[in-house]
Design an enzyme around this catalytic site. Structure first.
Site, short mmCIF file in Angstrom:
data_model
loop_
_atom_site.label_atom_id
_atom_site.label_comp_id
_atom_site.label_asym_id
_atom_site.label_seq_id
_atom_site.Cartn_x
_atom_site.Cartn_y
_atom_site.Cartn_z
N CYS A 171 0.55 -1.02 0.16
CA CYS A 171 -0.05 0.09 -0.03
C CYS A 171 0.92 1.10 -0.12
CB CYS A 171 -0.95 0.08 0.91
SG CYS A 171 -1.45 -1.44 1.43
N ALA A 193 1.60 4.51 -1.97
CA ALA A 193 0.85 5.70 -1.67
C ALA A 193 0.68 6.79 -0.58
CB ALA A 193 -0.27 6.04 -3.19
N PRO A 194 1.15 7.12 -0.95
CA PRO A 194 2.10 8.68 -2.06
C PRO A 194 3.24 8.47 -1.91
CG PRO A 194 2.14 10.08 0.54
CD PRO A 194 1.46 8.33 0.21
N GLY A 195 4.04 7.22 -0.73
CA GLY A 195 5.53 7.26 -1.18
C GLY A 195 6.54 7.15 -0.32
N GLY A 196 6.21 7.92 0.79
CA GLY A 196 7.06 7.98 1.97
C GLY A 196 8.12 6.86 2.49
N LYS A 197 7.41 5.67 2.52
CA LYS A 197 8.01 4.73 2.77
C LYS A 197 8.53 3.80 2.47
CE LYS A 197 4.96 3.74 6.09
NZ LYS A 197 4.11 4.86 6.54
N ASP A 240 -0.47 0.04 -5.15
CA ASP A 240 -1.60 0.98 -5.05
C ASP A 240 -2.32 0.84 -5.32
OD1 ASP A 240 -1.28 3.26 -2.29
OD2 ASP A 240 -3.07 3.79 -3.90
N ASP A 300 1.33 -1.48 4.98
CA ASP A 300 1.62 -0.38 6.18
C ASP A 300 -0.42 -0.16 5.43
OD1 ASP A 300 1.73 1.87 7.44
OD2 ASP A 300 1.16 3.00 6.01
N CYS A 310 -1.19 3.89 11.41
CA CYS A 310 -0.91 5.22 12.01
C CYS A 310 -2.26 4.85 13.38
CB CYS A 310 -0.90 5.67 11.11
SG CYS A 310 -2.26 6.04 9.81
#
Length: 463
Positions: free
Chosen positions: A266, A268-272, A290, A335, A389
């Protein structure tokens, strides 16, 4: 709409609040679009941000105060007028820098433009009554109506407060709420493919921007005094990514190595995703999945900006098996979509979603489906990290326990070394599997650098 002269800055705030209240967008995206207007000064941008976030964070408290002096329920008041009142009452109860008469005048002008003369008179009457009686507002009784009291004073959904009181007790529930109502720090992750943290820190300091090094991860910097981070040259040059330190920890826990095959289910938005690529030194194979094709464009854009080329983005619903990837991955990151109750300080509009048992049932079902499906991509001996989160057990440790009951070929890894080495402020829940789960809660970290609420668990596929 009448030909009435109104303050364009307050009208901008009103437009954003109405869109949020009508569920036509998210606060961070709506604000970002509005503040991109070159005619808005830095000072006005700060005012817009303060009022918008302030009203959304304190909605329950504002509505309670308004109800004391309104002749009709807020639910029966037009959305525009409702938010004109909230804006005005927020300034009266929380801000000292705007004179009372100015708050009334500006609110009445907005009411004249978007309502009738009678509506303007109604708004004026409510606000002037609150000015005269703000010290005597009757709040819920803390002893007799404890959940309602916390829900109102700290503006959190009553359903969530009732859950937290059973789990954490009064004092810790209040601490979590207080942390959620603080302005969160701006945290960035150094792009170590391009620059070291110490050199990035120097770039900010040359511009007289204060930065503090994170204490839990080697890439994090806490930035103070920068209003629009995405316009900072170092951002456009791909030297960093905006990401909270708790979120940065997730990829470190997965520990991807250069040359490995990794799937972010999962993404997006691509931080991890981009952090995983950094840890892999941009070597290997990293599949970013995604369900939302438009959000995958953001993943691709972030990769280009950060100089990452090992990521392949593919639209795929995490709950639906992509058979060609069966047992192909050395590492998998899951995530999952969740309630987001751990990041309410960053996304205060999330707290006004409809939280009830049905919503939790729907989410936990989806989370279980994604975990079951994504686990199939893992090679024998491969490892996966499940993260949210969220603050809630059924999305976190209970979700993992349900998965393990059905999948005896998976087992939890002991995380005590990871927790100890990074000195993590883990919440001890008294659950089974001690040191097998990481639960971080805002307000309960006992750390100078408070983190977003996050849950993490790491599993290995035995065969």
């Amino acid at each position: 709409m009448k030909n009435t002269k109104v303050d364009p800055i307050r009208e901008t705030i009103l437009t954003i609040l109405v869109q949020i209240d009508s569920r036509q967008g998210y606060i961070n995206i709506l604000l970002s679009k509005s503040l991109d207007n070159k005619e808005i000064s830095t000072r006005d941008a700060a005012f817009i941000t303060e009022i918008t976030y302030g009203v959304v964070r304190n909605r329950n408290k504002l509505d309670w105060a308004i109800s004391q002096f309104s002749t009709k329920p807020l639910s029966e008041t037009a959305v525009l007028i409702r938010n004109i009142l909230r804006m005005g009452v927020y300034q009266l109860l929380f801000l000292d820098k705007v004179p009372d008469y100015a708050v009334c005048n500006e609110s009445v002008q907005l009411a004249k433009k978007y309502g009738s003369p009678g509506i303007a008179k109604f708004v004026n009457g409510v606000l002037r009554n609150i000015i005269r009686n703000r010290e005597n507002i009757r709040w819920p009784d803390k002893e007799k109506e404890t959940a309602l009291y916390i829900s109102t004073i700290y503006s959190h959904p009553l359903y969530i407060i009732e859950r937290w009181l059973k789990r954490f007790g009064f004092a810790d529930t209040v601490k979590i709420c207080q942390a959620n109502n603080k302005i969160p720090p701006l945290v960035i992750r150094t792009n170590i493919l391009k620059i070291s943290r110490s050199d990035l820190k120097k770039i900010f300091e040359k511009e007289n921007i204060k930065v503090i090094e994170g204490i839990f991860t080697e890439e994090a910097l806490y930035v103070k005094g920068l209003s629009n981070i995405t316009k900072f040259p170092a951002y456009r040059e791909g030297l960093f990514q905006i990401q909270d330190e708790a979120s940065i920890l997730v990829s470190h826990l997965l520990e991807p190595l250069p040359g490995e095959s990794v799937i972010d289910v999962c993404s997006a938005p691509g931080g991890k995703t981009t952090h995983l690529a950094q840890l892999m030194v941009n070597k290997g194979s990293l599949l970013a999945m995604d369900s939302n094709e438009l959000r995958l464009l953001t993943v691709k854009s972030n990769c280009r900006r950060l100089g990452i080329d090992i990521v392949k983005a593919q639209q795929n619903n995490g709950a639906i098996l992509a058979e060609k990837y069966l047992k192909t991955a050395d590492k998998v990151l899951i995530d999952v979509p969740c309630t987001g109750l751990g990041v309410l300080r960053r996304k205060p509009d999330l707290r006004w979603k409809d939280y009830d048992s049905k919503r939790f049932e729907k989410l936990t079902k989806l989370q279980g489906q994604i975990l079951n499906t994504a686990s199939c991509y893992l090679k024998i001996g491969g490892k996966l990290v499940y993260s949210t989160c969220s603050t809630e057990p059924e999305e976190n440790e209970e979700a993992v326990s349900r998965f393990l009951e059905k999948h005896p070929d998976f087992e939890l890894e002991d995380l005590s070394k990871f927790i100890k080495e990074r000195k993590l402020p883990v919440y001890e829940s008294g659950q089974h599997h001690q040191n097998k789960f990481i639960q971080i809660l805002p307000g309960l970290s006992n750390s100078d650098l408070d983190l977003d609420g996050f849950f993490m668990a790491k599993m290995i596929r035995k065969g």
